[in-house]
Design an enzyme around this catalytic site. Structure first.
Site, PDB file in Angstrom:
ATOM      1  N   THR A 409       0.872  -1.144  -0.176  1.00  0.00           N
ATOM      2  CA  THR A 409      -0.093   0.240  -0.034  1.00  0.00           C
ATOM      3  C   THR A 409       1.021   1.385   0.064  1.00  0.00           C
ATOM      4  O   THR A 409       2.053   1.024   0.030  1.00  0.00           O
ATOM      5  CB  THR A 409      -0.836   0.002   1.373  1.00  0.00           C
ATOM      6  OG1 THR A 409      -1.607  -1.237   1.279  1.00  0.00           O
ATOM      7  CG2 THR A 409      -1.624   1.174   1.431  1.00  0.00           C
ATOM      8  N   ASN A 429      -3.854  -3.093  -2.633  1.00  0.00           N
ATOM      9  CA  ASN A 429      -3.835  -4.155  -1.659  1.00  0.00           C
ATOM     10  C   ASN A 429      -2.599  -4.871  -1.714  1.00  0.00           C
ATOM     11  O   ASN A 429      -1.812  -4.544  -1.001  1.00  0.00           O
ATOM     12  CB  ASN A 429      -5.235  -5.113  -1.616  1.00  0.00           C
ATOM     13  CG  ASN A 429      -4.968  -6.135  -0.362  1.00  0.00           C
ATOM     14  OD1 ASN A 429      -4.566  -5.668   0.670  1.00  0.00           O
ATOM     15  ND2 ASN A 429      -5.887  -7.205  -0.591  1.00  0.00           N
ATOM     16  N   ASP A 451      -9.840  -8.123   1.295  1.00  0.00           N
ATOM     17  CA  ASP A 451     -10.154  -7.602   2.548  1.00  0.00           C
ATOM     18  C   ASP A 451     -11.363  -7.792   3.512  1.00  0.00           C
ATOM     19  O   ASP A 451     -11.640  -7.571   4.394  1.00  0.00           O
ATOM     20  CB  ASP A 451      -9.630  -6.108   2.671  1.00  0.00           C
ATOM     21  CG  ASP A 451      -8.339  -5.730   2.686  1.00  0.00           C
ATOM     22  OD1 ASP A 451      -7.399  -6.579   3.039  1.00  0.00           O
ATOM     23  OD2 ASP A 451      -7.922  -4.480   2.567  1.00  0.00           O
ATOM     24  N   SER A 481      -7.399  -1.224   7.116  1.00  0.00           N
ATOM     25  CA  SER A 481      -6.674  -0.948   8.287  1.00  0.00           C
ATOM     26  C   SER A 481      -5.832   0.495   8.060  1.00  0.00           C
ATOM     27  O   SER A 481      -5.077   0.977   8.747  1.00  0.00           O
ATOM     28  CB  SER A 481      -5.584  -1.897   8.526  1.00  0.00           C
ATOM     29  OG  SER A 481      -6.148  -2.976   9.049  1.00  0.00           O
TER      30      SER A 481
END
Ligand code: DON
Length: 598
Positions: A409, A429, A451, A481
């Protein structure tokens, strides 16, 4: 430890030096100046010491007016040039985001998604642009399970079905139109030029493509995109041109949102989807919407923390852990002492346990954000921590609320001379996402569907236990996250930071902010110090190289399951703002990061 920003009387002579050499490699600031400046021996020279601060082993890059800190040099310079020409931080963030899609393909993207946190100086407010991907309308809860009910990881990670409906282009254009000052054409021109004219292959780019070569070569369009016509790899220094990507960027420049979500690009995406069992339709693309949200807010002593709300779990858990830790004297424990690491570990176990139950897309699930970031809840959770003995993760259930990698990321931070600040994290991702390029577009597809809780109750690619709340549903955003964060001191933006790393993003941002807030570290030191990570399940405390063996032994004696992690944890790109100066640091845990300022 002294923070560099405590320099107060900076000689105008040095302002000139700063202005002329603010763009340089991280941790290299003012080396040549330092050589020529005497140690403090009288009143005149003592005022210079804080800039060079011989007590610090790591120094940030310093600038006066504007700064972009990101994972790659050319894209950071694109943003800084826009700031120099009078653009604001949002203009620079958007231009950098588009440029990274060209120069940093492992994570920079057009067909991914992310979160942009903005501090608007004139309005004195913050806003969060959620451009996370969404599940296609045809997606369903068990779509990645095979006939025996087992997870088909190949299909989940590396197929056309891995892709969520992309959000990046909508997010960047939304930010530009609402908060920027440049035209779309101006913001996209640098990225188009980089793709069309080519970029010299840097060591980092060469390394990143080599590391994923095997996977990229499985997809014919990716092989054409990332390798020479004869199939061989580009060498460091070769010019790498991406004409298809230049065309896609031009479509966006000319047609705006419709240049990606309708028209020729959308047609190529849906043709590719239809060719191989992908789910994204023309209607899914047309239906994609950015959501502008209120950020999550919390305090730690005198600091205010503003961060990313659901569908990211990041901001909630950073605030939640800071609330728990506020009840201890961390300074007295000592930075990275066994006691300090133990208390961080125990607070992480509690927060990540809550993540598994409560966090998901707030447009589908009622996420109890207010209760999770409540100081009284933190007080209750703190009672569950034994200061001397590790609590096994199996004994930790998510809290009862009160009342009502190889993966990649990327994060970049931007500050302008008007006082605006942008903290942006976006992703495909995994590194290079699904490793599938849409033929004709030069563009990689994300694999963000991974995810979701593809098999509720089991762990995802980052080992995170995923609950029913995060099950796949049409139109839903997968739980993230990503945690772009801005910390405020005395009401002013003081630290913009964020990181890649999946599950470790949250613990990385937590430790970076604590290093600055509690231990008074400058931002380069705050980034460089060794980090640890615990995510409840598995019950393992990962510690980077750099902790002493004495500390490790003490933690083991408390019952912590220490793993001296073979991989580093996260990679921050941060700006500290203090008394009119900008201090930038690109974490040295990955090659190629850059601080561009003026
Ligand atoms: O949204 C998330 O949390 C993940 N898709 C982020 C992936 C990531 O950070 C991988 N980078 N190292």
């Amino acid at each position: 430890m002294n923070r560099l920003p405590q320099s107060r009387l900076i000689l105008s002579l040095f302002s000139l030096a700063i202005a002329s050499c603010a763009t340089q490699e991280p941790n290299n600031a003012f080396v040549s100046d330092a050589d020529s400046v005497p140690m403090a021996s009288n009143a005149d020279t003592s005022t210079l010491i804080p800039i060079i601060d011989y007590k610090e082993r790591f120094l940030p890059v310093i600038a006066r007016n504007g700064m972009v800190v990101g994972p790659e040099q050319l894209a950071a310079e694109v943003g800084a040039q826009i700031l120099r020409q009078g653009g604001n931080a949002i203009d620079a963030a958007v231009a950098t985001g588009f440029a990274l899609a060209v120069t940093y393909p492992r994570a920079g993207n057009l067909a991914g998604g992310g979160f942009m946190l903005i501090h608007l100086a004139d309005d004195d407010r913050e806003t969060l642009i959620d451009y996370r991907e969404t599940a296609p309308a045809a997606a369903s809860r068990d779509m990645f399970l095979d006939d025996e009910g087992n997870l088909d990881k190949q299909r989940e990670y590396f197929s056309l079905q891995s892709a969520g409906v992309p959000g990046t282009v909508a997010g960047m254009l939304y930010a530009l139109e609402k908060y920027g000052t440049l035209t779309r054409e101006q913001a996209l021109a640098p990225a188009i030029a980089l793709a069309r004219d080519g970029i010299p292959v840097s060591y980092s780019l060469f390394f990143e493509i080599s590391a994923s070569a095997q996977n990229l070569r499985k997809n014919p369009a990716a092989e054409r995109q990332f390798f020479q016509p004869d199939g061989s790899a580009y060498a460091v220094g070769d010019i790498w041109r991406q004409p298809d990507l230049a065309w896609t960027l031009s479509e966006i420049s000319e047609e705006g949102i419709n240049g990606f979500y309708g028209g020729g690009v959308a047609q190529l995406i849906t043709t590719e989807m239809e060719s191989g069992g992908g789910l994204i339709t023309a209607q899914d693309l047309a239906d994609y919407r950015v959501v502008e949200r209120q950020p999550v807010r919390g305090t730690y002593k005198d600091f205010e923390i503003v961060s990313t709300p659901p569908p990211s779990s990041g901001g909630v858990h950073i605030v939640q852990m800071l609330n728990i830790l506020e009840g201890y004297d961390l300074q007295a424990m000592g930075h990275n002492s066994a006691a300090y690491v133990h208390h961080l570990t125990e607070s992480m176990k509690l927060a990540y346990a809550d993540r598994s139950l409560y966090l998901a897309d707030p447009d589908f699930v009622d996420v109890p954000v207010t209760q999770l970031v409540d100081k009284a809840y933190a007080e209750q959770q703190r009672q569950r921590i034994d200061s001397n003995v590790a609590t096994p993760s199996v004994d930790i259930a998510p809290g009862q609320l009160l009342g009502s990698e190889s993966t990649e990321t990327t994060h970049y931070s931007v500050a302008d001379r008007f006082g605006n600040v942008v903290s942006n994290t976006y992703t495909l991702n995994f590194s290079f996402g699904s490793n599938i390029v849409v033929p004709g577009t030069g563009m990689l597809l994300n694999n963000e569907m991974a995810d979701f809780a593809s098999s509720p109750g089991s762990a995802n690619a980052f080992g995170l236990v995923q609950g029913e709340a995060n099950k796949i549903e049409p139109g839903k955003r997968p739980l993230s996250s990503m945690s772009p964060t801005i910390v405020f001191r005395a009401g002013e933006p003081w630290l913009a930071t964020g990181s890649p790393g999946g599950s470790v993003i949250i613990s990385t941002v937590l430790q970076t902010t604590l290093n600055a807030m509690v231990f008074d570290m400058n931002i380069a030191t705050a980034a460089a110090e060794p980090r640890m990570h615990h995510q409840w399940m598995p019950d393992v405390l990962k510690m980077e190289e750099g902790f002493s063996l004495d500390t490790v032994r003490l933690l083991q004696a408390m019952g912590q399951n220490v793993d001296m992690a073979s991989r580093t944890s996260g990679r921050t790109n941060s700006i500290m703002l203090d008394e009119g100066w900008l201090y930038g640091s690109s974490d040295t845990r990955r090659p190629g990061g850059w601080v561009a300022g003026y």
